[in-house]
Design a protein around this motif. Structure first.
Motif, PDB file in Angstrom:
ATOM      1  N   GLY A  93      50.327  33.919  43.566  1.00 15.40           N
ATOM      2  CA  GLY A  93      49.141  34.655  43.152  1.00 15.40           C
ATOM      3  C   GLY A  93      48.976  34.667  41.650  1.00 15.40           C
ATOM      4  O   GLY A  93      49.847  34.231  40.900  1.00 15.40           O
ATOM      5  N   HIS A  94      47.835  35.179  41.229  1.00 12.18           N
ATOM      6  CA  HIS A  94      47.533  35.297  39.806  1.00 12.18           C
ATOM      7  C   HIS A  94      46.516  36.427  39.626  1.00 12.18           C
ATOM      8  O   HIS A  94      45.639  36.623  40.460  1.00 12.18           O
ATOM      9  N   THR A  95      46.630  37.145  38.502  1.00 15.17           N
ATOM     10  CA  THR A  95      45.685  38.207  38.177  1.00 15.17           C
ATOM     11  C   THR A  95      44.732  37.722  37.092  1.00 15.17           C
ATOM     12  O   THR A  95      45.159  37.156  36.092  1.00 15.17           O
ATOM     13  N   VAL A  96      43.447  37.936  37.315  1.00 12.46           N
ATOM     14  CA  VAL A  96      42.408  37.615  36.346  1.00 12.46           C
ATOM     15  C   VAL A  96      42.050  38.924  35.657  1.00 12.46           C
ATOM     16  O   VAL A  96      41.502  39.830  36.277  1.00 12.46           O
ATOM     17  N   MET A  97      42.408  39.038  34.388  1.00 13.24           N
ATOM     18  CA  MET A  97      42.220  40.287  33.666  1.00 13.24           C
ATOM     19  C   MET A  97      40.768  40.484  33.232  1.00 13.24           C
ATOM     20  O   MET A  97      39.939  39.589  33.350  1.00 13.24           O
ATOM     21  N   ASN A  98      40.487  41.661  32.687  1.00 13.89           N
ATOM     22  CA  ASN A  98      39.149  42.020  32.214  1.00 13.89           C
ATOM     23  C   ASN A  98      38.558  40.949  31.299  1.00 13.89           C
ATOM     24  O   ASN A  98      39.242  40.410  30.449  1.00 13.89           O
ATOM     25  N   ASN A  99      37.282  40.675  31.497  1.00 15.71           N
ATOM     26  CA  ASN A  99      36.523  39.753  30.648  1.00 15.71           C
ATOM     27  C   ASN A  99      37.141  38.366  30.533  1.00 15.71           C
ATOM     28  O   ASN A  99      37.163  37.775  29.454  1.00 15.71           O
ATOM     29  N   SER A 100      37.687  37.837  31.599  1.00 16.15           N
ATOM     30  CA  SER A 100      38.238  36.484  31.557  1.00 16.15           C
ATOM     31  C   SER A 100      37.846  35.728  32.826  1.00 16.15           C
ATOM     32  O   SER A 100      37.247  36.285  33.731  1.00 16.15           O
ATOM     33  N   ALA A 101      38.201  34.457  32.843  1.00 19.47           N
ATOM     34  CA  ALA A 101      37.858  33.607  33.985  1.00 19.47           C
ATOM     35  C   ALA A 101      38.952  32.577  34.203  1.00 19.47           C
ATOM     36  O   ALA A 101      39.673  32.213  33.273  1.00 19.47           O
ATOM     37  N   ILE A 102      39.071  32.110  35.434  1.00 24.52           N
ATOM     38  CA  ILE A 102      39.958  30.990  35.741  1.00 24.52           C
ATOM     39  C   ILE A 102      39.205  30.012  36.642  1.00 24.52           C
ATOM     40  O   ILE A 102      38.344  30.410  37.423  1.00 24.52           O
ATOM     41  N   ARG A 103      39.532  28.748  36.481  1.00 23.72           N
ATOM     42  CA  ARG A 103      38.965  27.717  37.345  1.00 23.72           C
ATOM     43  C   ARG A 103      40.049  27.307  38.336  1.00 23.72           C
ATOM     44  O   ARG A 103      41.193  27.068  37.947  1.00 23.72           O
ATOM     45  N   ILE A 104      39.688  27.229  39.594  1.00 21.78           N
ATOM     46  CA  ILE A 104      40.628  26.868  40.652  1.00 21.78           C
ATOM     47  C   ILE A 104      40.150  25.579  41.300  1.00 21.78           C
ATOM     48  O   ILE A 104      38.988  25.484  41.710  1.00 21.78           O
ATOM     49  N   GLU A 105      41.050  24.597  41.372  1.00 23.53           N
ATOM     50  CA  GLU A 105      40.718  23.321  42.013  1.00 23.53           C
ATOM     51  C   GLU A 105      41.625  23.108  43.212  1.00 23.53           C
ATOM     52  O   GLU A 105      42.840  23.299  43.119  1.00 23.53           O
TER      53      GLU A 105
END
Length: 97
Positions: A67-79
């Motif tokens: 798993g991973h946590t996406v913190m406030n005001n951020s983004a992650i791209r998942i492929e």
């Protein structure tokens, strides 16, 4: 409710004033973007498949149980880098104040 796009199928499992639970089915070779707005954070958990996650110019491989946590005001791209559909749970927590 379920919404389908060419790259992902998104199913809202639960939604409340302070949280949401969403299942994401990312199709092979496709990507999606998960963002977290101000006063919110999102956690993702891989249920099935293999993902490459891009966070702040770094990449990381996630597999079942990771798993991973996406913190406030951020983004992650998942492929989805596997041959089968990548299944994720996304849990959003929203601060009320």
């Amino acid at each position: 409710s379920t919404r389908s796009f060419p790259w992902v199928m998104k199913t809202i499992l639960e939604s409340g004033k302070d949280h949401s639970v969403i299942r994401l089915d990312v199709f092979p070779g496709k990507r999606c973007l998960i963002t977290s707005k101000k006063k919110a954070e999102r956690m993702i958990l891989v249920i099935d498949g293999k993902a490459e996650v891009f966070i702040s110019q770094k990449n990381r491989i996630l597999k079942r149980g990771d798993g991973h946590t996406v913190m406030n005001n951020s983004a992650i791209r998942i492929e989805n880098i596997g041959d089968d559909t990548l299944r994720l749970l996304e849990v959003g927590l929203f601060r009320q104040h």
